[in-house]
Design an enzyme around this catalytic site. Structure first.
Site, PDB file in Angstrom:
ATOM      1  N   GLU A 196      32.777  26.490  -5.716  1.00 46.12           N
ATOM      2  CA  GLU A 196      33.455  26.942  -4.653  1.00 46.12           C
ATOM      3  C   GLU A 196      34.511  28.111  -4.534  1.00 46.12           C
ATOM      4  O   GLU A 196      34.640  29.052  -3.753  1.00 46.12           O
ATOM      5  CB  GLU A 196      33.618  25.878  -3.260  1.00 46.12           C
ATOM      6  CG  GLU A 196      32.181  25.032  -2.962  1.00 46.12           C
ATOM      7  CD  GLU A 196      31.005  25.706  -2.594  1.00 46.12           C
ATOM      8  OE1 GLU A 196      30.673  26.917  -2.267  1.00 46.12           O
ATOM      9  OE2 GLU A 196      29.932  25.265  -2.562  1.00 46.12           O
ATOM     10  N   ILE A 197      35.425  27.449  -5.544  1.00 46.13           N
ATOM     11  CA  ILE A 197      36.414  28.345  -5.530  1.00 46.13           C
ATOM     12  C   ILE A 197      36.113  29.651  -6.185  1.00 46.13           C
ATOM     13  O   ILE A 197      36.677  30.720  -6.032  1.00 46.13           O
ATOM     14  CB  ILE A 197      37.621  27.422  -6.296  1.00 46.13           C
ATOM     15  CG1 ILE A 197      38.259  26.661  -5.227  1.00 46.13           C
ATOM     16  CG2 ILE A 197      38.796  28.459  -6.906  1.00 46.13           C
ATOM     17  CD1 ILE A 197      39.273  25.782  -6.064  1.00 46.13           C
TER      18      ILE A 197
END
Length: 168
Positions: free
Chosen positions: A134-135
């Site tokens: 997700e980052i």
């Protein structure tokens, strides 16, 4: 709370870095709530604001309903282990396609809560995979870019075939 439309690969927004959140208010809470509902409806275990076309640095991860959703605002990886692990990954923006991705086995992440409090925590296993995935998305790095060229091309072709079959 609302289920928002998820943008699909190859939408250019999926390759754009998101902007830091500076206001910790009701709008941010509403966005987080909508992300939870949208992620669950997809279904998925992680989603970013970028997946719904909002370029804010917010992600929600829910590994299981029992533990509930976790919201990470302005997350960043501050340490990665030298040891790696492989895990099957996919995206709510490219449903039905997954491939094994190799990533650091453990990470330490600094983030803010919905109230703006800064926290830091270490993660391993599936949570480490999700946070890194997700980052990356928040940084404008769609998950397929972590694949070899051959695997990436295969994944894209599979997705295009599935989309074409769904239209027919």
């Amino acid at each position: 709370m609302a289920i928002r439309p998820i943008i699909k690969f190859p939408n250019p927004l999926l390759n754009m870095a998101t902007n830091a959140v500076n206001q910790f208010d009701e709008d941010l809470q509403r966005l987080a709530d909508d992300l939870v509902e949208t992620m669950r409806a997809a279904p998925g275990i992680g989603i970013t604001a970028a997946h719904i076309g909002i370029l804010k640095r917010v992600t929600v991860i829910e590994l299981d309903r029992e533990s509930g959703p976790r919201v990470f605002v302005n997350p960043e990886i501050v340490w990665r282990s030298g040891q790696t692990a492989r895990h099957s990954e996919g995206s709510v923006s490219m449903p039905g396609v997954s491939e094994d991705v190799e990533r650091p086995a453990c990470v330490r992440v600094r983030y803010q809560t919905l109230l703006g409090e800064t926290r830091e925590e270490e993660a391993s296993g599936l949570m480490a995979v999700c946070l890194q995935h997700e980052i990356d998305q928040l940084d404008g790095l769609f998950w397929t870019r972590r694949l070899s060229r051959l695997k990436r091309e295969r994944a894209v072709k599979r997705f295009e075939k599935m989309r074409a079959a769904a239209v027919d």
